[in-house]
Design a protein around this motif. Sequence first.
Motif, mmCIF file in Angstrom:
data_model
loop_
_atom_site.group_PDB
_atom_site.id
_atom_site.type_symbol
_atom_site.label_atom_id
_atom_site.label_comp_id
_atom_site.label_asym_id
_atom_site.label_seq_id
_atom_site.Cartn_x
_atom_site.Cartn_y
_atom_site.Cartn_z
ATOM 1 N N UNK A 233 -61.661 -41.314 38.098
ATOM 2 C CA UNK A 233 -61.953 -42.283 39.073
ATOM 3 C C UNK A 233 -61.669 -43.803 38.493
ATOM 4 N N UNK A 234 -60.456 -44.115 38.102
ATOM 5 C CA UNK A 234 -60.506 -45.472 37.296
ATOM 6 C C UNK A 234 -60.187 -46.483 38.330
ATOM 7 N N UNK A 235 -60.536 -47.867 37.859
ATOM 8 C CA UNK A 235 -59.977 -48.878 38.339
ATOM 9 C C UNK A 235 -58.496 -49.251 38.503
ATOM 10 N N UNK A 236 -58.177 -49.216 37.149
ATOM 11 C CA UNK A 236 -56.794 -49.694 36.850
ATOM 12 C C UNK A 236 -56.166 -48.996 35.401
ATOM 13 N N UNK A 237 -54.821 -48.852 35.737
ATOM 14 C CA UNK A 237 -54.194 -48.240 34.822
ATOM 15 C C UNK A 237 -53.144 -49.206 34.306
ATOM 16 N N UNK A 238 -52.938 -49.603 32.983
ATOM 17 C CA UNK A 238 -51.727 -50.049 32.414
ATOM 18 C C UNK A 238 -51.002 -49.287 31.659
ATOM 19 N N UNK A 239 -49.534 -49.662 31.653
ATOM 20 C CA UNK A 239 -48.627 -48.627 31.130
ATOM 21 C C UNK A 239 -48.151 -49.693 29.949
ATOM 22 N N UNK A 240 -48.224 -49.014 28.700
ATOM 23 C CA UNK A 240 -47.783 -49.702 27.620
ATOM 24 C C UNK A 240 -46.444 -48.933 26.778
ATOM 25 N N UNK A 241 -46.352 -49.600 25.728
ATOM 26 C CA UNK A 241 -45.079 -48.986 24.885
ATOM 27 C C UNK A 241 -43.915 -49.892 25.174
ATOM 28 N N UNK A 242 -43.085 -49.464 24.213
ATOM 29 C CA UNK A 242 -41.726 -50.444 24.064
ATOM 30 C C UNK A 242 -41.194 -50.499 25.591
ATOM 31 N N UNK A 243 -41.055 -49.305 26.193
ATOM 32 C CA UNK A 243 -40.156 -49.286 27.509
ATOM 33 C C UNK A 243 -40.845 -50.106 28.637
ATOM 34 N N UNK A 244 -42.122 -50.463 28.558
ATOM 35 C CA UNK A 244 -42.924 -51.054 29.528
ATOM 36 C C UNK A 244 -42.458 -52.565 29.616
ATOM 37 N N UNK A 245 -41.700 -52.807 28.687
ATOM 38 C CA UNK A 245 -41.115 -54.437 28.697
ATOM 39 C C UNK A 245 -40.130 -54.356 30.025
ATOM 40 N N UNK A 246 -39.735 -53.298 30.399
ATOM 41 C CA UNK A 246 -38.624 -53.228 31.667
ATOM 42 C C UNK A 246 -39.618 -53.011 32.735
ATOM 43 N N UNK A 247 -39.380 -54.174 33.666
ATOM 44 C CA UNK A 247 -40.422 -53.722 34.878
ATOM 45 C C UNK A 247 -40.158 -52.512 35.771
ATOM 46 N N UNK A 248 -38.804 -52.103 35.818
ATOM 47 C CA UNK A 248 -38.401 -51.074 36.622
ATOM 48 C C UNK A 248 -39.286 -49.527 36.175
ATOM 49 N N UNK A 249 -39.627 -49.758 34.994
ATOM 50 C CA UNK A 249 -40.575 -48.635 34.359
ATOM 51 C C UNK A 249 -42.179 -48.398 35.004
ATOM 52 N N UNK A 250 -42.768 -49.698 35.078
ATOM 53 C CA UNK A 250 -44.117 -49.493 36.124
ATOM 54 C C UNK A 250 -43.631 -49.533 37.606
ATOM 55 N N UNK A 251 -42.794 -50.110 37.846
ATOM 56 C CA UNK A 251 -42.219 -50.040 39.356
ATOM 57 C C UNK A 251 -42.066 -48.535 39.827
#
Length: 307
Positions: A233-251
């Motif tokens: 039951x987290x508030x927020x999850x952030x996506x990291x790693x090299x590919x996260x520089x591509x906005x389409x990944x998190x989207x």
Amino acid sequence: MKKNYLSIDIGGTNIKLALIDHSGQIQSKKQVRTPHEYGAFIATLENEIELVLDEIRGIAFSCPGKIDTETGMISFGGALPFLDGISFIDEFQPKFALPISVINDGKAAALSELWLGNLNGIENGLALVLGTGIGGGLILDGKLYQGKNFQAGELSFMMKPSDKPSFDDTYGKTGSAVGLVKSVNRVLGTEDLKDGAAAFEAINQKDPNVYPIFEAFAREIAYMICNIQAILDLEKIVIGGGISAQPIVTEEIRKQYRAIRAGLPFVEITLTEVEIDSCRFLNDANLLGALYQLLLNADEELSMPSI
């Protein structure tokens, strides 16, 4: 008084080094190739430390493997197995008489986001780091949660049901960013299967030959997030790693997460949707997180600028 700290991020290919001040401002950066023999490895680190010894008041390491942050002991060492059983605190503190800390690289990424990034001010969150496998750092009650054996957040080892379990049945395999890039490039016929630029050029163009591969990858990560959220039951999850520089990944991960929930109305009604964002820091994340661990160890008053 010496103002800066030396932060060192050890990777399988390169060692990144940065002089960083107490507020997290990077003053200078460099990188050197990682030696894959213990003697040469230690000699390289000693040489780099000697170069800035007159300017620093502590040394912070980010390193692969399971890390006991209290003793600095490394187990396994990831891509650098010769580090298994080595303590950087025991190795370097007698030589340089400076405070030294060591932390796992995935957990360093989470600490950087807690300190100065997109988990700043979050009581319960997760940095989910996509690379060869899936690393992570859990923030619970405003602090990094490492677990009894310093291995909390090793998301690669989350298993799927199988009659004959193997690593192919883990999220570390099916959610591998490196695996994604290779799969896309095989379809594209790219000579270098590790060419991330070529893979994401096609993904960003939504090439119909490869976009379904990317959607399936994002759906794997989304399922993982669903399971994590049901437990924590987290508030927020952030996506990291090299590919996260591509906005389409998190989207796309966010899109797949919402699609899974929409297909399960009882889950959608019962479990609150978690916020999914990108990490603020990319190449500098481990350097900053390693320093934050050193400051925590020293119980110093931290500078926490608003974001």
